[in-house]
Design a protein around this motif. Structure first.
Motif, mmCIF file in Angstrom:
data_model
loop_
_atom_site.group_PDB
_atom_site.id
_atom_site.type_symbol
_atom_site.label_atom_id
_atom_site.label_comp_id
_atom_site.label_asym_id
_atom_site.label_seq_id
_atom_site.Cartn_x
_atom_site.Cartn_y
_atom_site.Cartn_z
ATOM 1 N N THR A 1 0.860 -1.064 0.061
ATOM 2 C CA THR A 1 0.019 -0.058 -0.126
ATOM 3 C C THR A 1 0.802 1.324 0.085
ATOM 4 O OG1 THR A 1 -0.115 0.303 2.213
ATOM 5 C CG2 THR A 1 -1.716 -1.245 1.448
ATOM 6 N N ASP A 2 0.353 2.364 -0.303
ATOM 7 C CA ASP A 2 1.088 3.611 -0.245
ATOM 8 C C ASP A 2 1.750 3.966 1.308
ATOM 9 O OD1 ASP A 2 0.212 3.961 -2.612
ATOM 10 O OD2 ASP A 2 -1.605 5.372 -2.179
ATOM 11 N N GLY A 3 0.823 3.494 2.099
ATOM 12 C CA GLY A 3 1.317 3.670 3.573
ATOM 13 C C GLY A 3 2.637 2.473 3.904
ATOM 14 N N ASP B 1 13.371 14.191 6.636
ATOM 15 C CA ASP B 1 12.074 14.756 6.156
ATOM 16 C C ASP B 1 11.408 13.362 5.546
ATOM 17 O OD1 ASP B 1 14.220 14.419 4.468
ATOM 18 O OD2 ASP B 1 13.270 15.420 2.894
ATOM 19 N N ALA B 2 10.220 13.242 6.556
ATOM 20 C CA ALA B 2 9.725 11.775 6.267
ATOM 21 C C ALA B 2 8.725 12.146 4.923
ATOM 22 C CB ALA B 2 8.896 11.696 7.281
ATOM 23 N N VAL B 3 8.662 11.020 3.988
ATOM 24 C CA VAL B 3 7.753 10.846 3.050
ATOM 25 C C VAL B 3 6.605 10.484 3.323
ATOM 26 C CG1 VAL B 3 9.577 10.631 1.324
ATOM 27 C CG2 VAL B 3 8.461 8.446 2.354
ATOM 28 N N THR B 4 5.421 10.968 2.786
ATOM 29 C CA THR B 4 4.004 10.355 3.271
ATOM 30 C C THR B 4 3.367 9.364 2.292
ATOM 31 O OG1 THR B 4 2.978 12.007 2.104
ATOM 32 C CG2 THR B 4 3.584 12.639 4.127
ATOM 33 N N ALA B 5 2.357 8.929 2.783
ATOM 34 C CA ALA B 5 1.523 7.854 1.663
ATOM 35 C C ALA B 5 1.013 8.878 0.664
ATOM 36 C CB ALA B 5 0.252 7.383 2.493
ATOM 37 N N LYS B 6 0.865 10.024 0.686
ATOM 38 C CA LYS B 6 0.326 10.969 -0.347
ATOM 39 C C LYS B 6 1.372 10.986 -1.374
ATOM 40 C CE LYS B 6 -2.162 14.515 -2.086
ATOM 41 N NZ LYS B 6 -2.031 14.295 -3.479
ATOM 42 N N ASP B 7 2.773 11.299 -1.070
ATOM 43 C CA ASP B 7 3.747 11.175 -1.716
ATOM 44 C C ASP B 7 4.057 10.000 -2.536
ATOM 45 O OD1 ASP B 7 4.616 13.780 -0.677
ATOM 46 O OD2 ASP B 7 5.998 12.644 0.966
#
Length: 131
Positions: free
Chosen positions: A98-100, A119-125
Motif C-alpha cells: 500500500t502507499d502507507g 524529512d519523512a515521506v507520506t502515503a500521499k507522496d
C-alpha cells in the motif's frame, strides 16, 4: 514470469525466517500483498533478503547495492520510485504494498543504517508517485 516466481519464493522464504520484533512471532504475508506495516518489519521481511540485515548489500548471483549511508536516499522521491517500480534486478513492489507501507519502509531506510534524512515521506507522496 519466472523471475517473478523466483522473487516471490525468495520473499516467502525471507518472511518465513523473519521475526516480528514487537511480539516475538514470525511474520507471514498471506497471498500477493504484504501484511507487515512498519518500516522495520517490511525491511526485515522484504528487503534484507537481498540488501542484507545490515543494509550493506551483497554481490554474488547478483549485485545488491548498499543502502547504508546512501546519499541516493536523500531525496525521498528516489527510493519511492524504486520500491514502487523496481529497477534492473530489483522487482517492482508497488502492487504488493500500500502507499502507507511504501512510505513506512522508505522512511525506515532513510533514518537507519547510517542514513539521517528526517524529512519523512507520506502515503500521499507515494500515491502521487504512482501516477
Amino acid at each position: 514470469m519466472a523471475s517473478l516466481i523466483a522473487v516471490l519464493t525468495l520473499l516467502s522464504a525471507t518472511a518465513a525466517i523473519g521475526q516480528d520484533s514487537a511480539a516475538g512471532r514470525r511474520t507471514f504475508s498471506d497471498g500477493y500483498r504484504f501484511v507487515e506495516m512498519t518500516g522495520e518489519e517490511l525491511f526485515a521481511n522484504v528487503c534484507q533478503g537481498c540488501h542484507m540485515p545490515d543494509a550493506m548489500g551483497a554481490s554474488g548471483a547478483g549485485t545488491y547495492p548498499s543502502l547504508a549511508a546512501n546519499k541516493n536516499l536523500e531525496s525521498g522521491a528516489y527510493p519511492i520510485f524504486l520500491v514502487v517500480n523496481g529497477r534492473r534486478g530489483m522487482p517492482a513492489f508497488g502492487d504488493m504494498m500500500t502507499d502507507g507501507q511504501v512510505a513506512a519502509v522508505v522512511n525506515y531506510l532513510r533514518t537507519h543504517f547510517g542514513n539521517d534524512f528526517q524529512d519523512a515521506v507520506t502515503a500521499k507522496d507515494v500515491q502521487d508517485a504512482r501516477r
